[in-house]
Design a protein around this motif. Structure first.
Motif, PDB file in Angstrom:
ATOM      1  N   THR A 183      89.785  66.109  56.011  1.00  0.00           N
ATOM      2  CA  THR A 183      90.850  65.331  55.374  1.00  0.00           C
ATOM      3  C   THR A 183      92.067  66.196  55.075  1.00  0.00           C
ATOM      4  N   GLU A 184      91.828  67.427  54.636  1.00  0.00           N
ATOM      5  CA  GLU A 184      92.935  68.349  54.377  1.00  0.00           C
ATOM      6  C   GLU A 184      93.508  68.891  55.677  1.00  0.00           C
ATOM      7  N   LEU A 185      92.663  69.026  56.684  1.00  0.00           N
ATOM      8  CA  LEU A 185      93.122  69.520  57.978  1.00  0.00           C
ATOM      9  C   LEU A 185      94.103  68.558  58.624  1.00  0.00           C
ATOM     10  N   VAL A 186      93.775  67.271  58.679  1.00  0.00           N
ATOM     11  CA  VAL A 186      94.689  66.312  59.308  1.00  0.00           C
ATOM     12  C   VAL A 186      95.951  66.144  58.473  1.00  0.00           C
ATOM     13  N   ASP A 187      95.821  66.281  57.161  1.00  0.00           N
ATOM     14  CA  ASP A 187      96.993  66.232  56.283  1.00  0.00           C
ATOM     15  C   ASP A 187      97.949  67.382  56.626  1.00  0.00           C
ATOM     16  N   GLU A 188      97.383  68.564  56.824  1.00  0.00           N
ATOM     17  CA  GLU A 188      98.188  69.720  57.198  1.00  0.00           C
ATOM     18  C   GLU A 188      98.817  69.537  58.575  1.00  0.00           C
ATOM     19  N   LEU A 189      98.114  68.917  59.496  1.00  0.00           N
ATOM     20  CA  LEU A 189      98.655  68.685  60.835  1.00  0.00           C
ATOM     21  C   LEU A 189      99.847  67.730  60.797  1.00  0.00           C
TER      22      LEU A 189
ATOM     23  N   SER B 279      87.186  59.920  64.352  1.00  0.00           N
ATOM     24  CA  SER B 279      87.047  60.912  63.277  1.00  0.00           C
ATOM     25  C   SER B 279      88.378  61.156  62.584  1.00  0.00           C
ATOM     26  N   VAL B 280      89.451  61.268  63.375  1.00  0.00           N
ATOM     27  CA  VAL B 280      90.775  61.505  62.798  1.00  0.00           C
ATOM     28  C   VAL B 280      91.224  60.301  61.973  1.00  0.00           C
ATOM     29  N   ALA B 281      91.009  59.100  62.490  1.00  0.00           N
ATOM     30  CA  ALA B 281      91.408  57.887  61.770  1.00  0.00           C
ATOM     31  C   ALA B 281      90.695  57.780  60.425  1.00  0.00           C
ATOM     32  N   LYS B 282      89.408  58.092  60.412  1.00  0.00           N
ATOM     33  CA  LYS B 282      88.657  58.067  59.150  1.00  0.00           C
ATOM     34  C   LYS B 282      89.233  59.066  58.155  1.00  0.00           C
ATOM     35  N   ALA B 283      89.573  60.255  58.650  1.00  0.00           N
ATOM     36  CA  ALA B 283      90.105  61.296  57.776  1.00  0.00           C
ATOM     37  C   ALA B 283      91.487  60.945  57.242  1.00  0.00           C
ATOM     38  N   LEU B 284      92.258  60.181  58.013  1.00  0.00           N
ATOM     39  CA  LEU B 284      93.606  59.802  57.607  1.00  0.00           C
ATOM     40  C   LEU B 284      93.645  58.558  56.726  1.00  0.00           C
ATOM     41  N   SER B 285      92.621  57.727  56.810  1.00  0.00           N
ATOM     42  CA  SER B 285      92.695  56.351  56.310  1.00  0.00           C
ATOM     43  C   SER B 285      92.995  56.224  54.821  1.00  0.00           C
ATOM     44  N   ASP B 286      92.535  57.142  54.006  1.00  0.00           N
ATOM     45  CA  ASP B 286      92.763  57.020  52.562  1.00  0.00           C
ATOM     46  C   ASP B 286      94.207  57.307  52.169  1.00  0.00           C
ATOM     47  N   LYS B 287      94.807  58.267  52.826  1.00  0.00           N
ATOM     48  CA  LYS B 287      96.134  58.736  52.406  1.00  0.00           C
ATOM     49  C   LYS B 287      97.273  58.167  53.245  1.00  0.00           C
ATOM     50  N   TYR B 288      96.975  57.722  54.459  1.00  0.00           N
ATOM     51  CA  TYR B 288      98.022  57.292  55.382  1.00  0.00           C
ATOM     52  C   TYR B 288      97.819  55.848  55.838  1.00  0.00           C
TER      53      TYR B 288
ATOM     54  N   LYS C 242     103.399  56.309  57.446  1.00  0.00           N
ATOM     55  CA  LYS C 242     102.886  55.522  58.561  1.00  0.00           C
ATOM     56  C   LYS C 242     102.652  56.417  59.776  1.00  0.00           C
ATOM     57  N   VAL C 243     101.385  56.523  60.175  1.00  0.00           N
ATOM     58  CA  VAL C 243     100.992  57.373  61.293  1.00  0.00           C
ATOM     59  C   VAL C 243     100.496  56.504  62.448  1.00  0.00           C
ATOM     60  N   ALA C 244     101.113  56.685  63.605  1.00  0.00           N
ATOM     61  CA  ALA C 244     100.650  56.001  64.822  1.00  0.00           C
ATOM     62  C   ALA C 244      99.675  56.923  65.537  1.00  0.00           C
ATOM     63  N   LEU C 245      98.449  56.474  65.664  1.00  0.00           N
ATOM     64  CA  LEU C 245      97.376  57.272  66.263  1.00  0.00           C
ATOM     65  C   LEU C 245      97.151  56.811  67.694  1.00  0.00           C
ATOM     66  N   LEU C 246      97.378  57.699  68.650  1.00  0.00           N
ATOM     67  CA  LEU C 246      97.223  57.364  70.065  1.00  0.00           C
ATOM     68  C   LEU C 246      95.885  57.884  70.578  1.00  0.00           C
ATOM     69  N   PHE C 247      95.146  57.057  71.304  1.00  0.00           N
ATOM     70  CA  PHE C 247      93.849  57.497  71.825  1.00  0.00           C
ATOM     71  C   PHE C 247      93.535  56.809  73.146  1.00  0.00           C
ATOM     72  N   GLY C 248      92.506  57.324  73.834  1.00  0.00           N
ATOM     73  CA  GLY C 248      92.093  56.760  75.125  1.00  0.00           C
ATOM     74  C   GLY C 248      92.826  57.452  76.261  1.00  0.00           C
ATOM     75  N   GLY C 249      93.567  56.662  77.041  1.00  0.00           N
ATOM     76  CA  GLY C 249      94.444  57.213  78.048  1.00  0.00           C
ATOM     77  C   GLY C 249      93.878  57.312  79.444  1.00  0.00           C
ATOM     78  N   ARG C 250      94.765  57.693  80.363  1.00  0.00           N
ATOM     79  CA  ARG C 250      94.440  57.818  81.794  1.00  0.00           C
ATOM     80  C   ARG C 250      93.870  59.208  82.046  1.00  0.00           C
ATOM     81  N   SER C 251      92.644  59.385  81.690  1.00  0.00           N
ATOM     82  CA  SER C 251      92.044  60.714  81.753  1.00  0.00           C
ATOM     83  C   SER C 251      90.542  60.621  81.927  1.00  0.00           C
ATOM     84  N   GLY C 252      89.969  61.666  82.520  1.00  0.00           N
ATOM     85  CA  GLY C 252      88.520  61.763  82.601  1.00  0.00           C
ATOM     86  C   GLY C 252      87.889  61.979  81.245  1.00  0.00           C
ATOM     87  N   GLU C 253      88.719  62.249  80.234  1.00  0.00           N
ATOM     88  CA  GLU C 253      88.236  62.457  78.873  1.00  0.00           C
ATOM     89  C   GLU C 253      88.552  61.272  77.966  1.00  0.00           C
TER      90      GLU C 253
END
Length: 364
Positions: A338-344, A26-35, A5-16
């Motif tokens: 998909t392998e990159l986020v898995d490694e992270l 993009s990260v959520a899509k890459a994680l969605s099959d395995k997590y 179970k991965v909690a994905l945080l996004f948005g935030g109080r930022s100019g970005e």
């Protein structure tokens, strides 16, 4: 097999904020099959909402989730529990947190401090590495201490800009000259950055940068190529092949990155083999100098006249958008997203296990 179970945080109080939403998608899509992904949208006011469906991440509207306000508690007993507000009803139990947050209140050590207090594993650099990597002035001081080559620079506080701007401009003219680049010390994605070629432009640039941060950095303008290297790992990081960015505008500002969408990315960068090796060595050295973890992107300048390699900055939570160099460089190097986020995620768990070895009570 049970999904982590991965909690994905996004948005935030930022100019970005908007960039973070695109990265998180993009990260959520890459994680969605395995997590098992529980996406948490953070509003520009700092309120947490979730879960946010994958298809809503890019166009996240907090008002649509008014009945799904959530939080975590800053103590170890909560163990990654996500609570609904009001009432603190448990709604999810996250095993790893993935803060895909860029800029202030996400990449500057603040969210990392909260997750450390909650004693949960999370992707990316810790408090100190994040805050130093976010503050370009302290970052440059540490790079200098490590003997890493950099562009000449000066820095000033907003109060000095407000009250003694003529004196500051004279100092910049004498020590750096024109052209020069003016940046907020604590902001990413080239927000608030200006190029100045005369006194009038410099005054305007200093005032603009001071709107975003109380510290402003000014760098000598050089004729350069812009190169980037992705770094991955914990105590034994490795570097990707370098890529090159050719901005569609005069320099790689926010508009050139995310709005005009005409900047060119070249992977790999067309540089000699010895330059590739040097860039990789310096990228790993910068990562280690700040004691980073998980991931970072290190940005370089290659001077056009002398072919000197200079470190521009490090980004401890680089973008994962469709145009972001960090995942593209690893994909070219043989590691798809998909392998990159898995490694992270694996690296986050590894770093957390190492932290748990620390003794927090006095023992003889």
């Amino acid at each position: 097999m049970k999904k982590v179970k991965v909690a994905l945080l996004f948005g935030g109080r930022s100019g970005e904020h908007e960039v973070s939403r695109n990265s998180a998608y993009s990260v959520a899509k890459a994680l969605s099959d395995k997590y098992d992904v529980f996406a948490i949208g953070i509003s520009k006011e700092g309120e947490w909402y979730g879960p946010v469906p994958l298809e809503d991440i890019k166009q996240f509207v907090p008002e649509h989730y008014a009945d799904k306000k959530i939080t975590i508690l800053p103590h170890p007993a909560s163990g990654g529990t996500i609570y609904q507000l009001p009432g603190l009803k448990p709604v999810h139990q996250a095993e790893v947190f993935f803060p895909v947050l860029h800029g202030t209140f996400g990449e500057d050590g603040t969210i990392q401090g909260l997750l450390d207090l909650a004693q949960v594993p999370y992707v990316g650099a810790g408090v100190l590495s994040s805050s130093v990597g976010m503050d370009k002035i302290f970052m440059k001081k540490i790079f200098a201490e490590a003997g890493l080559p950099q562009v000449p620079y000066l820095y000033f506080l907003r109060t000095l800009i407000d009250n003694h701007i003529d004196k500051i401009i004279t100092e910049i003219e004498e020590k750096l000259g024109y052209p020069c680049f003016v940046k907020p010390a604590n902001l990413g994605s080239s927000v608030g950055i200006s190029k100045a070629v005369n006194r009038g432009q410099l005054e305007e640039a200093l005032k603009k940068a001071a709107r975003y941060d109380r510290k402003v950095i000014v760098e000598k303008g050089l004729s350069v190529r812009e190169l980037e290297v992705s770094v991955l790992g914990n105590d034994q990081p490795r570097a990707s092949l370098p890529g090159e960015i050719v901005p569609c505008n005069e320099f790689y500002d926010y508009r050139a990155k995310y709005i005009d969408d005409r900047s060119a990315l070249y992977i790999p960068a067309s540089v000699p083999e010895e330059a590739v090796k040097r860039l990789q060595e310096l990228a790993v050295a910068a990562f280690k100098a700040l004691d980073c973890a998980g991931l970072s992107r290190v940005d370089f300048f290659l001077t056009k006249d002398t072919n000197e390699i200079l470190i521009n900055e490090i980004n401890t939570m680089p973008g994962f958008t469709t145009i972001s160099m960090y995942p593209k460089l690893w994909e070219y190097s043989g590691l798809p997203i998909t392998e990159l986020v898995d490694e992270l995620v694996r690296l986050a768990v590894e770093r957390f296990a190492d932290k748990k070895r620390n003794i927090t009570t006095y023992e003889e």
